[in-house]
Enzyme design. Structure first.
Site, PDB file in Angstrom:
ATOM      1  N   ARG A  27      40.899  74.394  45.943  1.00  0.00           N
ATOM      2  CA  ARG A  27      41.681  74.710  45.777  1.00  0.00           C
ATOM      3  C   ARG A  27      42.150  73.691  46.236  1.00  0.00           C
ATOM      4  O   ARG A  27      43.511  72.887  46.489  1.00  0.00           O
ATOM      5  CB  ARG A  27      41.950  75.343  47.090  1.00  0.00           C
ATOM      6  CG  ARG A  27      41.859  77.121  47.026  1.00  0.00           C
ATOM      7  CD  ARG A  27      42.120  77.889  48.213  1.00  0.00           C
ATOM      8  NE  ARG A  27      43.102  77.370  49.024  1.00  0.00           N
ATOM      9  CZ  ARG A  27      43.577  77.377  50.145  1.00  0.00           C
ATOM     10  NH1 ARG A  27      42.583  77.402  50.639  1.00  0.00           N
ATOM     11  NH2 ARG A  27      44.234  76.362  50.983  1.00  0.00           N
ATOM     12  N   ARG A  65      45.656  81.482  62.403  1.00  0.00           N
ATOM     13  CA  ARG A  65      46.165  80.134  62.157  1.00  0.00           C
ATOM     14  C   ARG A  65      47.330  81.599  62.822  1.00  0.00           C
ATOM     15  O   ARG A  65      48.616  81.631  61.403  1.00  0.00           O
ATOM     16  CB  ARG A  65      45.922  79.862  60.523  1.00  0.00           C
ATOM     17  CG  ARG A  65      44.825  80.027  60.515  1.00  0.00           C
ATOM     18  CD  ARG A  65      44.596  79.310  59.297  1.00  0.00           C
ATOM     19  NE  ARG A  65      45.002  77.644  59.328  1.00  0.00           N
ATOM     20  CZ  ARG A  65      44.495  76.910  58.125  1.00  0.00           C
ATOM     21  NH1 ARG A  65      44.272  77.645  57.096  1.00  0.00           N
ATOM     22  NH2 ARG A  65      45.460  75.338  57.835  1.00  0.00           N
ATOM     23  N   PRO A  66      47.996  80.984  64.201  1.00  0.00           N
ATOM     24  CA  PRO A  66      49.009  81.814  64.309  1.00  0.00           C
ATOM     25  C   PRO A  66      50.642  80.467  63.492  1.00  0.00           C
ATOM     26  O   PRO A  66      50.514  79.712  63.731  1.00  0.00           O
ATOM     27  CB  PRO A  66      49.189  81.755  65.407  1.00  0.00           C
ATOM     28  CG  PRO A  66      48.172  80.816  65.777  1.00  0.00           C
ATOM     29  CD  PRO A  66      47.425  81.308  65.213  1.00  0.00           C
ATOM     30  N   ILE A  67      51.839  81.053  63.592  1.00  0.00           N
ATOM     31  CA  ILE A  67      52.606  80.511  63.525  1.00  0.00           C
ATOM     32  C   ILE A  67      53.909  80.514  64.665  1.00  0.00           C
ATOM     33  O   ILE A  67      55.207  80.337  63.938  1.00  0.00           O
ATOM     34  CB  ILE A  67      53.539  80.823  61.985  1.00  0.00           C
ATOM     35  CG1 ILE A  67      53.808  81.802  62.181  1.00  0.00           C
ATOM     36  CG2 ILE A  67      52.771  80.395  60.709  1.00  0.00           C
ATOM     37  CD1 ILE A  67      54.729  82.317  60.838  1.00  0.00           C
ATOM     38  N   LYS A 127      45.903  66.432  48.960  1.00  0.00           N
ATOM     39  CA  LYS A 127      46.631  67.470  49.127  1.00  0.00           C
ATOM     40  C   LYS A 127      47.163  67.690  50.162  1.00  0.00           C
ATOM     41  O   LYS A 127      48.338  68.603  49.957  1.00  0.00           O
ATOM     42  CB  LYS A 127      45.136  68.850  48.891  1.00  0.00           C
ATOM     43  CG  LYS A 127      45.860  70.030  49.521  1.00  0.00           C
ATOM     44  CD  LYS A 127      44.580  70.927  49.594  1.00  0.00           C
ATOM     45  CE  LYS A 127      43.985  71.422  50.809  1.00  0.00           C
ATOM     46  NZ  LYS A 127      44.888  72.255  51.267  1.00  0.00           N
ATOM     47  N   ASN A 128      47.368  67.504  50.919  1.00  0.00           N
ATOM     48  CA  ASN A 128      48.085  67.918  52.608  1.00  0.00           C
ATOM     49  C   ASN A 128      49.062  67.159  52.566  1.00  0.00           C
ATOM     50  O   ASN A 128      49.924  67.047  53.865  1.00  0.00           O
ATOM     51  CB  ASN A 128      46.855  68.085  53.775  1.00  0.00           C
ATOM     52  CG  ASN A 128      46.074  68.891  53.554  1.00  0.00           C
ATOM     53  OD1 ASN A 128      45.750  69.956  52.627  1.00  0.00           O
ATOM     54  ND2 ASN A 128      45.274  69.431  54.689  1.00  0.00           N
ATOM     55  N   ASP A 151      38.539  68.554  59.296  1.00  0.00           N
ATOM     56  CA  ASP A 151      38.655  69.047  57.928  1.00  0.00           C
ATOM     57  C   ASP A 151      36.971  68.606  57.567  1.00  0.00           C
ATOM     58  O   ASP A 151      36.965  69.110  56.245  1.00  0.00           O
ATOM     59  CB  ASP A 151      39.378  68.468  57.145  1.00  0.00           C
ATOM     60  CG  ASP A 151      40.947  69.625  57.857  1.00  0.00           C
ATOM     61  OD1 ASP A 151      41.848  69.177  56.434  1.00  0.00           O
ATOM     62  OD2 ASP A 151      40.844  70.811  58.183  1.00  0.00           O
ATOM     63  N   ARG A 173      48.640  78.708  52.631  1.00  0.00           N
ATOM     64  CA  ARG A 173      48.516  78.771  54.156  1.00  0.00           C
ATOM     65  C   ARG A 173      50.292  77.742  54.361  1.00  0.00           C
ATOM     66  O   ARG A 173      51.279  77.970  54.586  1.00  0.00           O
ATOM     67  CB  ARG A 173      47.711  77.334  55.044  1.00  0.00           C
ATOM     68  CG  ARG A 173      46.889  78.770  55.504  1.00  0.00           C
ATOM     69  CD  ARG A 173      46.876  80.174  56.087  1.00  0.00           C
ATOM     70  NE  ARG A 173      46.829  79.182  57.844  1.00  0.00           N
ATOM     71  CZ  ARG A 173      48.306  79.938  58.312  1.00  0.00           C
ATOM     72  NH1 ARG A 173      48.228  80.577  58.075  1.00  0.00           N
ATOM     73  NH2 ARG A 173      48.618  79.340  59.334  1.00  0.00           N
ATOM     74  N   CYS A 199      42.780  82.961  57.858  1.00  0.00           N
ATOM     75  CA  CYS A 199      41.742  82.553  56.490  1.00  0.00           C
ATOM     76  C   CYS A 199      40.729  82.701  58.035  1.00  0.00           C
ATOM     77  O   CYS A 199      40.762  82.871  58.502  1.00  0.00           O
ATOM     78  CB  CYS A 199      42.357  81.225  56.512  1.00  0.00           C
ATOM     79  SG  CYS A 199      41.987  80.174  57.586  1.00  0.00           S
TER      80      CYS A 199
HETATM   81  C1  EPZ Z   1      46.600  71.299  58.267  1.00  0.00           C
HETATM   82  O1  EPZ Z   1      46.769  73.312  58.645  1.00  0.00           O
HETATM   83  C2  EPZ Z   1      45.972  71.715  57.514  1.00  0.00           C
HETATM   84  N1  EPZ Z   1      46.797  71.471  56.678  1.00  0.00           N
HETATM   85  C3  EPZ Z   1      44.433  71.443  57.650  1.00  0.00           C
HETATM   86  O2  EPZ Z   1      44.147  71.496  56.857  1.00  0.00           O
HETATM   87  C4  EPZ Z   1      44.537  71.181  58.720  1.00  0.00           C
HETATM   88  O3  EPZ Z   1      42.559  71.703  59.928  1.00  0.00           O
HETATM   89  C5  EPZ Z   1      44.516  70.792  59.903  1.00  0.00           C
HETATM   90  O4  EPZ Z   1      46.245  71.275  59.863  1.00  0.00           O
HETATM   91  C6  EPZ Z   1      44.628  70.374  61.436  1.00  0.00           C
HETATM   92  O5  EPZ Z   1      44.349  68.978  60.903  1.00  0.00           O
HETATM   93  C7  EPZ Z   1      47.295  71.690  55.385  1.00  0.00           C
HETATM   94  O6  EPZ Z   1      48.235  70.623  56.038  1.00  0.00           O
HETATM   95  C8  EPZ Z   1      48.034  71.834  54.152  1.00  0.00           C
HETATM   96  P1  EPZ Z   1      47.412  73.286  63.040  1.00  0.00           P
HETATM   97  P2  EPZ Z   1      47.553  74.191  60.197  1.00  0.00           P
HETATM   98  O7  EPZ Z   1      49.276  73.642  62.741  1.00  0.00           O
HETATM   99  O8  EPZ Z   1      48.941  73.022  59.627  1.00  0.00           O
HETATM  100  C9  EPZ Z   1      46.846  75.966  65.998  1.00  0.00           C
HETATM  101  C10 EPZ Z   1      42.651  72.394  54.293  1.00  0.00           C
HETATM  102  O9  EPZ Z   1      41.250  71.935  54.441  1.00  0.00           O
HETATM  103  N2  EPZ Z   1      47.932  77.010  65.854  1.00  0.00           N
HETATM  104  O10 EPZ Z   1      47.656  71.910  63.360  1.00  0.00           O
HETATM  105  O11 EPZ Z   1      48.032  74.966  59.522  1.00  0.00           O
HETATM  106  C11 EPZ Z   1      46.166  76.313  64.835  1.00  0.00           C
HETATM  107  O12 EPZ Z   1      45.813  78.145  64.439  1.00  0.00           O
HETATM  108  C12 EPZ Z   1      43.657  72.518  55.707  1.00  0.00           C
HETATM  109  O13 EPZ Z   1      43.023  71.091  53.865  1.00  0.00           O
HETATM  110  C13 EPZ Z   1      48.974  77.619  66.461  1.00  0.00           C
HETATM  111  O14 EPZ Z   1      48.643  78.624  67.560  1.00  0.00           O
HETATM  112  O15 EPZ Z   1      47.177  72.937  61.668  1.00  0.00           O
HETATM  113  C14 EPZ Z   1      45.505  75.723  64.959  1.00  0.00           C
HETATM  114  O16 EPZ Z   1      44.173  76.111  65.795  1.00  0.00           O
HETATM  115  C15 EPZ Z   1      42.506  73.632  56.504  1.00  0.00           C
HETATM  116  N3  EPZ Z   1      50.267  78.531  65.977  1.00  0.00           N
HETATM  117  C16 EPZ Z   1      45.681  74.354  65.588  1.00  0.00           C
HETATM  118  O17 EPZ Z   1      46.962  74.841  66.334  1.00  0.00           O
HETATM  119  C17 EPZ Z   1      51.070  77.762  65.092  1.00  0.00           C
HETATM  120  O18 EPZ Z   1      52.689  78.299  65.244  1.00  0.00           O
HETATM  121  C18 EPZ Z   1      45.984  73.356  64.837  1.00  0.00           C
HETATM  122  O19 EPZ Z   1      46.625  73.422  63.767  1.00  0.00           O
HETATM  123  C19 EPZ Z   1      50.491  76.957  64.435  1.00  0.00           C
HETATM  124  C20 EPZ Z   1      49.383  75.918  65.212  1.00  0.00           C
END
Ligand code: EPZ
Length: 429
Positions: free
Chosen positions: A402, A121-123, A22-23, A310, A92, A116
């Site tokens: 999902r 989950r900020p960006i 999926k990811n 995960d 997301r 969620c």
């Molecule tokens: C990806 O989410 C995955 N989703 C998530 O899988 C997975 O848990 C996560 O990576 C961590 O491995 C997909 O690939 C679609 P991150 P993502 O940006 O990209 C913080 C599942 O169950 N952060 O690595 O959203 C954030 O809040 C899902 O399949 C910021 O602060 O994860 C988190 O604490 C759930 N600012 C940490 O970084 C930002 O701009 C990791 O987030 C971006 C992220």
């Protein structure tokens, strides 16, 4: 609403093929926007998040098709740059359309991806990276029909290379930067980039199309911008999180399960923990679990190659029936222990203190009516119910769907008593 009914305490026996990732599918499908012509993606899982991504691509003007697990996306007709709507707000990963749309047409308009249950989950890291590549953001457009939509409005008259230093190896921010940089003018370097295998798959797919993306040591990714990309055929790897979820369920139930395509090299952290718990996985990908599991000691989630966040909930479920006390500390997301309350309904002894959960294993859990709090929490409850004595009902199947193509089919093929029921056709047990 659809829910699962499980009668547990049966060992799992048989063979299984793990679905496509999926990811990896989500960023790869989004990357089909970066160029014209029909890209064909094989081994693409039939899950809701993929269907939502395909619906967004069609809204942008792409032609999409699916025959079984093979999906085609032709972006030749894509002229739209806004993706407002239910699908983009539901998943997301729709935030990745920011980089892909800027890369393709220099403009993008999309909803703020919601937080969620697992965290806010900020960006911010995505937006900071885009600004360094020359992207400008607006609160609302000054013209056109989009003014009523709240969200992210961005354009880049000159998308150019830059050096991006990520304060943490965010998967999404890494992938968004790659999507915006592959067609940008000049060279982009991402320091402290995510090391997840799914990010590697995105790079492999784009390089197959003619991009120039190199992984260097110490988490550095170097991208030399190109003028255009070709359409290609690409086959997705197996989903390591689905595989890990199923390995954990097998460990909890006991038995012998052969995985035809286990991505073992991507699951080293989990396999090391399973070995500590007395569960062997052979070279050929066969899980052998007999007798009571041992506790795992202390586990800490971390970005790849650490123990994946995960799999934290599925591991928590299994540690509830291991012999002894185990602890899991969650370092990636701030609210990912919601499954604990549901597991307690099944007799689990779990104590949450700050970002750590402490499990005191009991000989067996008992069946109960529980609610999936999120995607991976749902998978955790399935593992717990399959191992528990008696019957369980798991509400919130739509969360599970999902990410898991057909969790019922998979566990039924291993001898489990599990079925999917809809409120509308209530069955009497
Ligand atoms: C990806 O989410 C995955 N989703 C998530 O899988 C997975 O848990 C996560 O990576 C961590 O491995 C997909 O690939 C679609 P991150 P993502 O940006 O990209 C913080 C599942 O169950 N952060 O690595 O959203 C954030 O809040 C899902 O399949 C910021 O602060 O994860 C988190 O604490 C759930 N600012 C940490 O970084 C930002 O701009 C990791 O987030 C971006 C992220």
């Amino acid at each position: 609403m659809r829910y699962l009914e499980i009668s547990g305490k049966r060992p799992l026996r048989g063979e299984l093929t793990i679905q496509g990732s999926k990811n990896a599918a989500l960023p790869v499908l989004t990357a089909c926007l970066l160029g014209d012509g029909p890209c064909v993606i094989e081994n693409c899982p039939q899950i809701q998040d993929v269907e939502d991504t395909l619906a967004i691509l069609r809204k942008l003007g792409c032609k999409t098709g699916r025959v079984g697990h093979t999906v085609s996306v032709d972006a030749s007709g894509a002229e739209q740059f806004a993706i407002f709507g239910a699908e983009a707000e539901r998943i997301r990963s729709s935030v990745l359309f920011l980089g892909a749309l800027l890369g393709r047409m220099g403009e993008a308009a999309l909803p703020y991806p919601g937080g969620c249950v697992i965290g806010s989950r900020p960006i911010d890291l995505h937006l900071k990276a885009m600004k360094k590549l020359g992207v400008r953001f607006f609160e609302r457009p000054d013209t056109g029909t989009l003014r009523e939509e709240r969200g992210i409005y961005a354009n880049a008259f000159h998308l150019h290379g830059a050096c991006i230093q990520l304060p943490q190896p965010s998967v999404g921010a890494t992938e968004n930067t790659i999507l915006a940089a592959v067609l940008a003018d000049g060279e982009t370097v991402i320091e402290n980039a995510a090391l997840e295998p799914e990010t590697d798959e995105l790079c492999r797919f784009l390089n197959l199309r003619g991009a120039d993306i190199r992984r260097e040591r110490g988490g550095r990714i170097r991208i030399i911008g190109k003028k255009k990309l070709e359409a290609v055929r690409y086959r997705l790897d197996a989903d390591r999180i689905v595989a890990g979820s199923y390995l954990l369920a097998g460990a909890a139930c006991g038995g012998t399960v052969h995985f035809r395509n286990l991505p073992a090299e991507q699951l080293a952290a989990l396999l090391a923990i399973l070995s500590r718990m007395g569960v062997a996985i052979t070279e050929e990908g066969t899980l052998c679990a007999e007798g009571r599991l041992l506790a795992a000691g202390d586990v800490v989630t971390a970005p790849y190659p650490g123990f994946p966040t995960d799999l934290q909930s599925p591991l928590m479920a299994v540690l509830c029936v291991a012999q002894g006390v185990s602890q899991i500390c969650e370092t990636v997301f701030e609210n990912r222990f919601r499954t604990a309350a549901e597991l307690r309904k099944m007799g689990a002894d779990i104590t949450i203190e700050g970002s750590c959960a402490r499990m005191k294993g009991t000989a067996a859990l008992h069946g109960a009516d529980v609610n999936a709090p999120d995607l991976r929490g749902g998978a955790a409850l399935v593992a717990a119910a399959l191992a528990a004595a008696g019957r369980s009902r798991i509400q919130g199947y739509d969360y599970i769907a999902r990410g898991y193509e057909d969790i019922c089919r998979d566990f039924q093929s291993l001898g489990a008593d599990i079925r999917l029921t809809d409120d509308r056709d209530e069955k009497v047990w």
